[in-house]
Structure formats: structure tokens, C-alpha cells
Motif scaffolding. Structure first.
Motif, short mmCIF file in Angstrom:
data_model
loop_
_atom_site.label_atom_id
_atom_site.label_comp_id
_atom_site.label_asym_id
_atom_site.label_seq_id
_atom_site.Cartn_x
_atom_site.Cartn_y
_atom_site.Cartn_z
N TRP A 64 -37.19 35.39 48.95
CA TRP A 64 -36.58 34.17 48.41
C TRP A 64 -37.13 33.90 47.02
O TRP A 64 -38.34 34.05 46.78
CB TRP A 64 -36.89 33.00 49.34
CG TRP A 64 -36.37 31.70 48.82
CD1 TRP A 64 -35.10 31.22 48.90
CD2 TRP A 64 -37.12 30.72 48.10
NE1 TRP A 64 -35.01 30.00 48.28
CE2 TRP A 64 -36.24 29.66 47.78
CE3 TRP A 64 -38.45 30.62 47.69
CZ2 TRP A 64 -36.65 28.54 47.07
CZ3 TRP A 64 -38.86 29.50 46.99
CH2 TRP A 64 -37.96 28.47 46.69
N ARG A 95 -34.16 27.79 44.53
CA ARG A 95 -33.16 26.95 45.18
C ARG A 95 -32.74 25.81 44.27
O ARG A 95 -33.58 25.24 43.53
CB ARG A 95 -33.72 26.37 46.47
CG ARG A 95 -32.78 25.48 47.25
CD ARG A 95 -33.53 24.47 48.08
NE ARG A 95 -34.02 23.37 47.26
CZ ARG A 95 -34.71 22.34 47.75
NH1 ARG A 95 -35.04 22.31 49.03
NH2 ARG A 95 -35.12 21.38 46.96
N THR A 103 -36.51 24.42 43.22
CA THR A 103 -37.79 24.95 43.68
C THR A 103 -37.84 26.45 43.45
O THR A 103 -36.78 27.10 43.33
CB THR A 103 -38.03 24.66 45.18
OG1 THR A 103 -36.91 25.14 45.95
CG2 THR A 103 -38.22 23.18 45.44
N TYR A 104 -39.06 26.97 43.38
CA TYR A 104 -39.25 28.37 43.03
C TYR A 104 -40.35 29.00 43.88
O TYR A 104 -41.30 28.33 44.31
CB TYR A 104 -39.67 28.49 41.56
CG TYR A 104 -38.66 27.92 40.59
CD1 TYR A 104 -38.73 26.60 40.18
CD2 TYR A 104 -37.62 28.72 40.10
CE1 TYR A 104 -37.79 26.07 39.31
CE2 TYR A 104 -36.68 28.20 39.23
CZ TYR A 104 -36.77 26.87 38.85
OH TYR A 104 -35.83 26.36 37.98
#
Lengths: 121, 110
Positions: free
Chosen positions: A47, A50, A59-60
Motif C-alpha cells: 500500500w 490514500r 495518508t502515505y
């Protein structure tokens, strides 16, 4: 029909920049939570970032924080990932992903075909 | 944001059941009912098969089932079929809007 089409990948030198695009169709981008997920060649899913539906929060992953920026253009119904100071370990196929429902709980349901980013000198 | 732990490979014969484990921590799997599972065939994009620990997206066979106990989630595939041969990934919410995937499990149907 929901479609996500990524573009912008390619070969870039270490320290360089790229901007990935994800053109969405079949739905309105600003009503769903959108993510970027990457997969290095022969490796697992990771991931990356987002963007929430109302645009108030991004977010990261720690590995890209401070180097990558997620954004969107509602008029173009397009999601972006600006990638700066690229490293060899950023080499991967980058997928644009939409959640199943209008929340972030419902899983990563729609995936694009991915765009390959190769960081190498 | 350490990756969740999955076995590298599992195998089973057609008709059998297999279970893939996904171990995290109290900061991810143990704290949130936000575990999802993905199936990925070679050269293809991943496909969502389970979300919120045990729910099925539309069109997914109930041969796939999910569960969670403490910091470990599990995916069970019953009535194994040849087309189930693929890579499987778990994923969990990890707080503050972040997510973490498992390292992936290669399922071989013997």
C-alpha cells in the motif's frame, strides 16, 4: 462500468520525478476513497497512499512519506501520484484502486491495469 | 508499517480445504475488523475476495471464507479447484488511515 486507466510510468533515473495519472470513468472520483498500491517485479503488494472521498485527508506509507503526493482533479475525474526523489526500491507496477463502497472499510475492489515505473541509471 | 506475515506457499488437492494465515500485531489485525483478502493470478490485477474479515463482495464464491482471532486472520478455501491456484494477499487497516499488506502466499493445486 467502472474503469481505472493508469498512465505516466516509465524509466527514470534515481533522484528523478514522475507523475502518474489514473483516469476514472463510470463513477465520480470525489465520492469514493482512492488508493495507490504498488508491486515490485516478482514481489508482493504494498500500500502506498490514500485520498479520502471528500478530499480532506491524504495518508502515505512511511516509505514514501515526504517524497510522494497524492492529488486529484475533480473536473478531469483523474487521480494523480507525484513521485519525487525516486529510488531504485520504488521500481514497481503502480495500481490505482477504488474502494468497493462509499467508505474505506469495504476493500480495494476496482483495480486499474497498472503502470510500470522503473528507477535505474 | 511492517508487512503482515503469511506462509510463502500452501498446497492442496482438488476438493480439499486449505487455510492461509495472516499474522499481524495489536496495531493492525488485532485492532481493526478491516482485514481483506485478494486473489492474484499471474499477470493480472488483484481481485477482492473477502473484506471486513469475513464478508463477500458480490459474485465471490462462498467457498472462500475469512475469520480472525487476536492478531491472526485466516482465509479458508473449501472444495479446492484448479482455478484457485494463484497468489493470495491479506491486508489490514493499520490506524491513522494507513494500510498494510501481507507478503503473499502462493497456492498450488496439486
Amino acid at each position: 462500468e467502472v474503469q481505472l486507466v493508469e498512465s505516466g510510468g516509465g524509466l527514470v533515473q534515481p533522484g528523478g520525478s514522475l507523475r502518474l495519472s489514473c483516469a476514472a470513468s463510470g463513477f465520480t472520483l470525489n465520492t469514493y476513497w482512492m488508493h495507490w498500491v504498488r508491486q515490485a517485479p516478482g514481489k508482493g503488494l504494498v500500500w502506498v497512499s490514500r485520498f479520502n472521498s471528500d478530499g480532506s485527508s491524504t495518508t502515505y506509507a512511511d516509505s514514501v512519506k515526504g517524497r510522494f503526493t497524492i492529488s486529484r482533479d475533480n473536473a478531469k475525474n483523474t487521480l494523480y501520484l507525484q513521485m519525487n526523489n525516486l529510488r531504485a526500491e520504488d521500481t514497481a507496477v503502480y495500481y490505482c484502486v477504488r474502494t468497493q463502497n462509499y467508505n474505506d472499510r469495504s476493500g480495494f475492489y476496482h483495480w486499474g491495469q497498472g503502470t510500470l515505473v522503473t528507477v535505474s541509471s | 508499517q511492517s508487512a503482515l506475515t503469511q506462509p510463502a506457499s500452501v498446497s492442496g488437492s482438488p476438493g480439499q480445504s486449505i487455510t492461509i494465515s495472516c499474522t499481524g500485531t495489536s496495531s493492525d489485525v488485532g485492532s481493526y475488523n478491516l482485514v481483506s483478502w485478494y486473489q492474484q493470478h499471474p499477470g493480472k490485477a488483484p481481485k477482492l475476495i473477502i473484506y471486513e474479515v469475513s464478508k463477500w463482495p458480490s459474485g465471490i464464491s462462498n467457498r472462500f471464507s475469512g475469520s480472525k482471532s487476536g492478531n491472526t486472520a485466516s482465509l479458508t478455501i473449501s472444495g479446492l479447484q484448479a482455478e484457485d491456484e494463484a497468489d493470495y494477499y491479506c491486508c489490514s487497516g493499520a490506524g491513522s488511515g494507513t494500510w498494510v499488506f501481507g507478503g503473499g502466499t502462493k497456492l498450488t493445486v496439486l
